[in-house]
Design a protein around this motif. Structure first.
Motif, PDB file in Angstrom:
ATOM      1  N   TRP A   1       0.819  -1.208   0.000  1.00 37.57           N
ATOM      2  CA  TRP A   1       0.000   0.000   0.000  1.00 37.57           C
ATOM      3  C   TRP A   1       0.859   1.266   0.000  1.00 37.57           C
ATOM      4  O   TRP A   1       0.499   2.274  -0.609  1.00 37.57           O
ATOM      5  CB  TRP A   1      -0.954   0.006   1.193  1.00 37.57           C
ATOM      6  N   PHE A   2       1.984   1.198   0.670  1.00 35.54           N
ATOM      7  CA  PHE A   2       2.871   2.362   0.700  1.00 35.54           C
ATOM      8  C   PHE A   2       3.306   2.721  -0.719  1.00 35.54           C
ATOM      9  O   PHE A   2       3.239   3.878  -1.144  1.00 35.54           O
ATOM     10  CB  PHE A   2       4.085   2.054   1.581  1.00 35.54           C
ATOM     11  N   VAL A   3       3.729   1.697  -1.463  1.00 36.42           N
ATOM     12  CA  VAL A   3       4.159   1.923  -2.846  1.00 36.42           C
ATOM     13  C   VAL A   3       2.976   2.392  -3.686  1.00 36.42           C
ATOM     14  O   VAL A   3       3.078   3.320  -4.498  1.00 36.42           O
ATOM     15  CB  VAL A   3       4.787   0.638  -3.431  1.00 36.42           C
ATOM     16  N   THR A   4       1.832   1.747  -3.484  1.00 33.75           N
ATOM     17  CA  THR A   4       0.632   2.114  -4.249  1.00 33.75           C
ATOM     18  C   THR A   4       0.273   3.581  -4.039  1.00 33.75           C
ATOM     19  O   THR A   4       0.013   4.311  -4.991  1.00 33.75           O
ATOM     20  CB  THR A   4      -0.553   1.225  -3.817  1.00 33.75           C
ATOM     21  N   LEU A   5       0.282   4.007  -2.797  1.00 36.86           N
ATOM     22  CA  LEU A   5      -0.099   5.395  -2.506  1.00 36.86           C
ATOM     23  C   LEU A   5       0.971   6.359  -3.006  1.00 36.86           C
ATOM     24  O   LEU A   5       0.667   7.430  -3.532  1.00 36.86           O
ATOM     25  CB  LEU A   5      -0.323   5.588  -1.003  1.00 36.86           C
ATOM     26  N   ALA A   6       2.226   5.972  -2.840  1.00 39.41           N
ATOM     27  CA  ALA A   6       3.307   6.869  -3.255  1.00 39.41           C
ATOM     28  C   ALA A   6       3.303   7.078  -4.765  1.00 39.41           C
ATOM     29  O   ALA A   6       3.706   8.137  -5.248  1.00 39.41           O
ATOM     30  CB  ALA A   6       4.647   6.317  -2.793  1.00 39.41           C
ATOM     31  N   ARG A   7       2.845   6.072  -5.505  1.00 38.95           N
ATOM     32  CA  ARG A   7       2.896   6.184  -6.958  1.00 38.95           C
ATOM     33  C   ARG A   7       1.520   6.258  -7.600  1.00 38.95           C
ATOM     34  O   ARG A   7       1.391   6.164  -8.827  1.00 38.95           O
ATOM     35  CB  ARG A   7       3.709   5.017  -7.517  1.00 38.95           C
ATOM     36  N   GLY A   8       0.492   6.367  -6.793  1.00 38.50           N
ATOM     37  CA  GLY A   8      -0.881   6.384  -7.325  1.00 38.50           C
ATOM     38  C   GLY A   8      -1.253   7.700  -7.957  1.00 38.50           C
ATOM     39  O   GLY A   8      -0.991   7.937  -9.136  1.00 38.50           O
ATOM     40  N   THR A   9      -1.801   8.604  -7.182  1.00 35.91           N
ATOM     41  CA  THR A   9      -2.180   9.922  -7.691  1.00 35.91           C
ATOM     42  C   THR A   9      -1.339  10.984  -6.990  1.00 35.91           C
ATOM     43  O   THR A   9      -0.667  10.707  -5.992  1.00 35.91           O
ATOM     44  CB  THR A   9      -3.666  10.223  -7.389  1.00 35.91           C
ATOM     45  N   ALA A  10      -1.406  12.203  -7.502  1.00 37.60           N
ATOM     46  CA  ALA A  10      -0.675  13.299  -6.859  1.00 37.60           C
ATOM     47  C   ALA A  10      -1.152  13.470  -5.420  1.00 37.60           C
ATOM     48  O   ALA A  10      -0.363  13.691  -4.495  1.00 37.60           O
ATOM     49  CB  ALA A  10      -0.890  14.590  -7.658  1.00 37.60           C
ATOM     50  N   GLU A  11      -2.450  13.325  -5.255  1.00 41.25           N
ATOM     51  CA  GLU A  11      -3.045  13.468  -3.921  1.00 41.25           C
ATOM     52  C   GLU A  11      -2.526  12.397  -2.955  1.00 41.25           C
ATOM     53  O   GLU A  11      -2.122  12.691  -1.828  1.00 41.25           O
ATOM     54  CB  GLU A  11      -4.576  13.368  -4.067  1.00 41.25           C
ATOM     55  N   SER A  12      -2.499  11.156  -3.426  1.00 46.05           N
ATOM     56  CA  SER A  12      -2.076  10.087  -2.512  1.00 46.05           C
ATOM     57  C   SER A  12      -0.580  10.209  -2.215  1.00 46.05           C
ATOM     58  O   SER A  12      -0.135   9.942  -1.099  1.00 46.05           O
ATOM     59  CB  SER A  12      -2.415   8.705  -3.084  1.00 46.05           C
ATOM     60  N   ARG A  13       0.172  10.638  -3.216  1.00 44.90           N
ATOM     61  CA  ARG A  13       1.612  10.825  -2.986  1.00 44.90           C
ATOM     62  C   ARG A  13       1.862  11.940  -1.967  1.00 44.90           C
ATOM     63  O   ARG A  13       2.673  11.795  -1.056  1.00 44.90           O
ATOM     64  CB  ARG A  13       2.322  11.134  -4.307  1.00 44.90           C
ATOM     65  N   ARG A  14       1.136  13.020  -2.115  1.00 44.89           N
ATOM     66  CA  ARG A  14       1.283  14.111  -1.161  1.00 44.89           C
ATOM     67  C   ARG A  14       0.989  13.619   0.259  1.00 44.89           C
ATOM     68  O   ARG A  14       1.728  13.885   1.201  1.00 44.89           O
ATOM     69  CB  ARG A  14       0.308  15.241  -1.530  1.00 44.89           C
ATOM     70  N   ARG A  15      -0.071  12.853   0.379  1.00 48.34           N
ATOM     71  CA  ARG A  15      -0.454  12.383   1.715  1.00 48.34           C
ATOM     72  C   ARG A  15       0.583  11.427   2.303  1.00 48.34           C
ATOM     73  O   ARG A  15       0.884  11.472   3.494  1.00 48.34           O
ATOM     74  CB  ARG A  15      -1.807  11.662   1.656  1.00 48.34           C
ATOM     75  N   VAL A  16       1.137  10.553   1.475  1.00 50.84           N
ATOM     76  CA  VAL A  16       2.062   9.571   2.021  1.00 50.84           C
ATOM     77  C   VAL A  16       3.387  10.242   2.393  1.00 50.84           C
ATOM     78  O   VAL A  16       4.020   9.886   3.389  1.00 50.84           O
ATOM     79  CB  VAL A  16       2.214   8.369   1.047  1.00 50.84           C
ATOM     80  N   LEU A  17       3.788  11.253   1.617  1.00 46.39           N
ATOM     81  CA  LEU A  17       5.019  11.977   1.965  1.00 46.39           C
ATOM     82  C   LEU A  17       4.841  12.758   3.267  1.00 46.39           C
ATOM     83  O   LEU A  17       5.747  12.795   4.113  1.00 46.39           O
ATOM     84  CB  LEU A  17       5.422  12.915   0.819  1.00 46.39           C
ATOM     85  N   THR A  18       3.665  13.340   3.425  1.00 53.25           N
ATOM     86  CA  THR A  18       3.374  14.048   4.678  1.00 53.25           C
ATOM     87  C   THR A  18       3.419  13.081   5.854  1.00 53.25           C
ATOM     88  O   THR A  18       3.991  13.379   6.914  1.00 53.25           O
ATOM     89  CB  THR A  18       1.974  14.705   4.600  1.00 53.25           C
ATOM     90  N   ALA A  19       2.816  11.923   5.647  1.00 56.67           N
ATOM     91  CA  ALA A  19       2.776  10.929   6.725  1.00 56.67           C
ATOM     92  C   ALA A  19       4.192  10.496   7.103  1.00 56.67           C
ATOM     93  O   ALA A  19       4.548  10.417   8.284  1.00 56.67           O
ATOM     94  CB  ALA A  19       1.954   9.717   6.281  1.00 56.67           C
TER      95      ALA A  19
END
Ligand code: FE2
Ligand code: FE2
Lengths: 311, 274, 93
Positions: free
Chosen positions: B186-204
């Motif tokens: 899921w980490f990889v999925t979110l990091a490479r999914g959409t701009a929104e999900s990447r932003r959220r995972v980097l913040t996290a």
């Protein structure tokens, strides 16, 4: 060679008459499909909304063993919803569509989940009476005429027996505990008894769809038959537990070899069905929030899957 | 018979006889050459980590992004809860003085006395586990960091002189390997999914990375993490480590709130039978 | 919009048995479908091996719903019975 609709209908009717199952690719009357979608969807929504009243107590379960049991139980309900949505999807609808209909109020869920759960004893009572009533409703559905629905019900019934047992066992344990705990159990049973009886739906005279559903083999017993069976099963269990069921008219009728019992408050039933229950708004708002909050996750996963496919 | 009817066979329980007892055949006496107080303290650290994170994960129940994730997060919470129960029970056996004393005649078992009747200042979990869930990205990121570390820790325990701890580790490592894979995926999925999900995972990640040093992970654990980060196309954040002192029983307000809720029913009925 | 595709799940209950269709689920891709299948369909130690396949990738006979030649065996995915017993204590069955 063209096959006419009457021929298809005849074949469909013969399959039902033989007691065979209808499978997703078979021809079926539009009304049968619609009725099934409505019934299965309502059932699926009930499982999902039904996670909330008990789910509320997971964080506060009074022992680690009870916490594990309760979490596993509520998780099962998510699974039940999932199995049923899948069964419904074989009829040409999608989970997305069904979720939208739940959230917009176009499809209903069981009214029982619109009642609050102010006490930990409610976890036990729900397992015993609510899951117990659900089992009464669901066991006959294992032989329902639509294959995917019946198969989902078989799996669900197997898991439901754990639900009823853990609830009854919690209540038995609490009854062996302190006076305060015994009072909690009785108070909870007093609140849930009538709503549990209402789970079987309105009296047969006020349930216009029952006849057609039974002819199609979608339903196998009338509401009143199942309600009677539930009462007869539950009375000795209540006695063994040491609680009183809150119905002064409840007594054994040796002529009928069944219990007589009072009439649920059907005005209350319809009020709750139509949205005026104590928790209707809260339940839907909770579901809607989860759905909305998860949108970006579901979208990200799709985007990532596309990316992988492109590689 | 009623009791036969409703309670007869164990086979239908979610934790029934079909399931292996991880301690079956294990010698449960505390070996002579182990300091019992140190063993208890260590079991409490690992047990409290699992208990507190399990409590957080179970908050997702009925709130996850989809039904499949709801079920998956509950499974992980249940795994950790199972680990917590074994470890708290072991702590109580190794050093009974860690168990809070309850009123005479209280039927509360040791694992529950430890879980429900200790104050926040007696918990030994790392700070990371007690932080509020945040969004799905924060939950996944924390689970990734935590399970990568814990898996390595459990693997090192397989040969521990305390046979119980070794048995708990043998069972737990299979669970943790799955948690790590799930979280990494899921980490990889979110990091490479959409701009929104990447932003959220980097913040996290930026928020949680400050608590990584508290885990005191060996270097090979960081290698695993770097592999996941590479697949996700993210790098280790540059942040100042937080002063995480969970092992010394120093905690944030978040733990106080979490425990107040978790312990409320048990404490209202100190003589209750559940 | 972005609804996850439907997958069919097949589980080998124990060594020596065939994989049997146990149900469906949604997942964004094959890998997560496998993880979801493990979480959803083997929570009670029901399986030793899992197959997942996208429902849209299954070729079935009787492609036309209105095909009069349908037989009960004509459907590859859904015909398999699931081998779960009704617990003995469940009344009246
Ligand atoms: Fe259910
Ligand atoms: Fe249930």
């Amino acid at each position: 060679m063209t096959v006419t609709e009457p021929q298809l209908a005849e074949h469909f009717g013969a399959t039902i008459a033989r007691g065979d199952r209808i499978e997703p690719r078979d021809w079926m009357p539009e009304a049968y499909r619609r009725t099934l979608i409505r019934q299965i969807a309502q059932h699926a929504h009930s499982e999902i909304i039904g996670m909330q009243p008990e789910g509320d107590w997971i964080s506060r379960a009074p022992s680690l063993r009870r916490k594990a049991i309760l979490l596993a139980k509520v998780q099962d309900e998510a699974g039940h919803g999932l199995y049923l949505y899948s069964a419904c999807e074989t009829l040409g609808t999608s989970r997305r569509e069904l979720t939208d209909k739940l959230l917009s109020g176009k499809q209903k869920y069981s009214s029982i989940f619109n009642y609050p759960t102010p006490s930990y004893a409610d976890v036990g009572t729900i397992g015993w009476l609510v899951d117990g009533a659900a089992i009464c409703n669901q066991v006959p559905l294992c032989r329902t005429s639509f294959g995917p629905y019946g198969r989902a019900m078989i799996r669900i019934c197997k898991e439901e027996s754990f639900h009823q047992r853990q609830g009854y066992e919690l209540l038995m344990t609490m009854m062996r505990g302190t006076d305060e705990q015994r009072a909690m159990v009785q108070e909870s049973v007093d609140r849930f008894w009538w709503p549990a009886l209402m789970m079987f739906g309105p009296p047969d005279g006020a349930s216009p769809n029952t006849e057609q559903s039974m002819a199609w083999g979608i339903k196998r017993n009338t509401n009143d038959e199942l309600r009677q069976k539930f009462v007869d099963m539950t009375v000795p269990q209540a006695r063994a537990l040491g609680v009183t069921l809150p119905d002064p008219q409840l007594r054994w009728n040796s002529e009928r070899q069944a219990h007589d019992f009072g009439e649920p408050d059907w005005d209350e039933f319809w009020a709750v069905v139509n949205g005026a229950g104590p928790c209707n708004a809260e339940r839907l708002a909770h579901r809607r929030k989860a759905h909305d909050d998860g949108a970006w996750v579901r979208e990200a996963a799709v985007a990532f899957a596309r990316l992988e496919e492109a590689l | 018979m009623i009791s036969d009817d409703l309670l007869g066979s164990e086979a239908h329980w979610a934790f029934g006889t079909d399931f292996e007892d991880p301690l079956a055949g294990v010698d449960t006496t505390v070996p002579d050459d182990i300091d019992p107080a140190a063993l208890a303290r260590y079991c409490l650290m690992l047990g409290d980590d699992a208990l507190v994170l399990s409590q957080r994960l179970s908050e997702w129940c009925s709130r996850a992004p989809d039904l499949e994730e709801d079920i998956a997060l509950a499974n992980i919470a249940l795994d950790l809860l199972g680990e917590a129960r074994l470890l708290l029970a072991r702590a109580a056996v190794a050093d009974p003085s860690v168990v809070p004393s309850l009123p005479d005649g209280s039927p509360v078992p040791a694992e529950d006395a430890l879980a429900f009747f200790r104050s926040p200042a007696e918990f030994r979990n790392v700070t990371m586990t007690e932080l509020p869930n945040g969004d799905f990205a924060e939950t996944i990121t924390r689970l990734l960091l935590f399970s990568v570390w814990r898996l390595a820790e459990f693997e090192s325990l397989l040969t521990h002189p305390d046979a119980v701890l070794a048995a708990v580790a043998a069972k737990g490592r299979k669970e943790l390997a799955y948690h790590r894979d799930f979280a990494a995926r899921w980490f990889v999925t979110l990091a490479r999914g959409t701009a929104e999900s990447r932003r959220r995972v980097l913040t996290a990640l930026a928020g949680l990375w400050a608590f990584w040093p508290e885990l005191d992970a060996p270097a090979d654990v960081e290698v695993v993490l770097d592999q996941v980060f590479a697949a996700a196309d993210v790098s280790r954040p540059e942040v100042t480590p937080a002063r995480g002192l969970g092992r010394e029983c120093v905690h944030t307000e978040a733990l106080t709130d979490l425990l107040a809720e978790m312990q409320s029913v048990a404490r209202a009925h100190p003589r209750g039978l559940w | 919009m972005s609804e996850w595709p439907l997958y069919e799940v097949f589980v080998r209950g124990k060594r020596g048995l065939n994989h049997v269709h146990v149900g469906s689920l949604h997942a964004p891709d094959d890998k997560l479908a496998l993880m979801h299948a493990r979480d959803v369909y083997t929570r009670r130690n029901e399986g030793v091996s899992i197959w997942v396949v996208r429902a849209s990738d299954i070729t079935a006979s009787s492609p036309d719903e209105k095909d009069p030649m349908f037989a009960p065996s004509g459907d590859k995915v859904y015909r398999h019975p699931t081998f779960y017993d009704i617990p003995a204590h469940v009344p009246h069955l």
